[in-house]
Scaffold this active site. Structure first.
Site: not given
Length: 267
Positions: A150, A153-154
């Site tokens: 997560y 990806s951010k």
């Protein structure tokens, strides 16, 4: 910005912040192009929007779906004023334990979904001097334990959108990166575990979280003001400050915070 008659694309519009954004934009007079995997939910949503709109079935991890989403918006309304890259999935597992395919799925949706939609929408947003929005997280500002895919990806989304912003300084394109904090939305219930299965029940208490509607209200206000970054809660604002002045302390605070979660992956 006066949104009356403007065209707004919202990905992940079938629930949570995406749905709340679609409803609020429409209430302000915008034509909403709602994209998500569940066409049934999208059609039910669009049927309730006061300013009308269209529902487009779209899995943002697929380039062809993203292109079709943009094409449908232009074919129907002739322009694009705002793109909100909202579709996303989360995860909850230690890097030691997680299947690598889980990380690939996070990148395909959260990062590549933003790449595809932004790439195809950009020429039309340049023409209207419009806005590109990335719904991110504090995990995009500092590594969040138990969320390697997560956070990665951010971070990648941030790099993409910040570069697009710089490249379009002379074209009047507005780019906003949003970190809503912990919000009462479905993304946490569908978070992937170490083997790729869905988490199901959230380990956090819903009542203490910001509602999706309140998050949507603040996002639209930030678009109107053409802000660069929107950090919605104390955790996000403190993260940016501590990241610069005391990164080691921030590491320890994040570790201790996540270790206290119910059913924490930290053993």
């Amino acid at each position: 910005m006066d949104f009356k008659g403007k065209v707004v694309i919202v990905t992940g519009a079938s629930s949570g912040i995406g749905e709340a954004l679609a409803r609020r934009f429409s209430a302000l007079g915008a034509h909403v192009v709602a994209g998500a995997r569940s066409l049934e939910k999208l059609e039910a949503l669009v049927g309730e929007l006061p300013s009308g709109g269209i529902a487009v079935q779209c899995d943002v991890s697929k380039e062809a779906d993203c292109k079709r989403l943009v094409d449908r918006a232009v074919e129907t309304f002739g322009r694009i004023d705002v793109l909100v890259n909202n579709a996303g999935i989360s995860m909850r597992a230690l890097f030691d334990d997680v299947d690598l395919d889980v990380l690939r799925r996070l990148m395909d949706t959260n990062f590549w979904g933003s790449v595809y939609c932004t790439k195809y929408a950009l020429p039309f947003i340049q023409a209207t001097r419009g806005s590109i929005v990335g719904i991110s997280s504090v995990a995009g500002f500092h590594g969040l334990p138990g969320r390697t895919g997560y956070s990665a990806s951010k971070y990648a989304m941030h790099g993409l959108l910040e570069t697009v912003r710089v490249e379009n300084l002379k074209r009047g394109v507005h780019v906003l990166i949003v970190a809503p904090g912990f919000t009462a939305s479905n993304v946490r219930f569908s978070a992937l575990t170490a083997d790729g299965s869905q988490q199901g029940a959230s380990p956090r208490e819903e009542g203490k979280m910001m509602t999706a509607d309140e998050a949507a209200k603040r996002i639209i206000k930030a678009i109107t003001r053409r802000k660069r970054t929107l950090l919605m809660d104390f955790d996000g604002k403190a993260t940016r400050i501590l990241k610069f002045f005391a990164p080691g302390l921030l590491d320890r605070l994040y570790y201790n915070h996540m270790a206290k979660e119910p059913d924490s992956p930290f053993k």
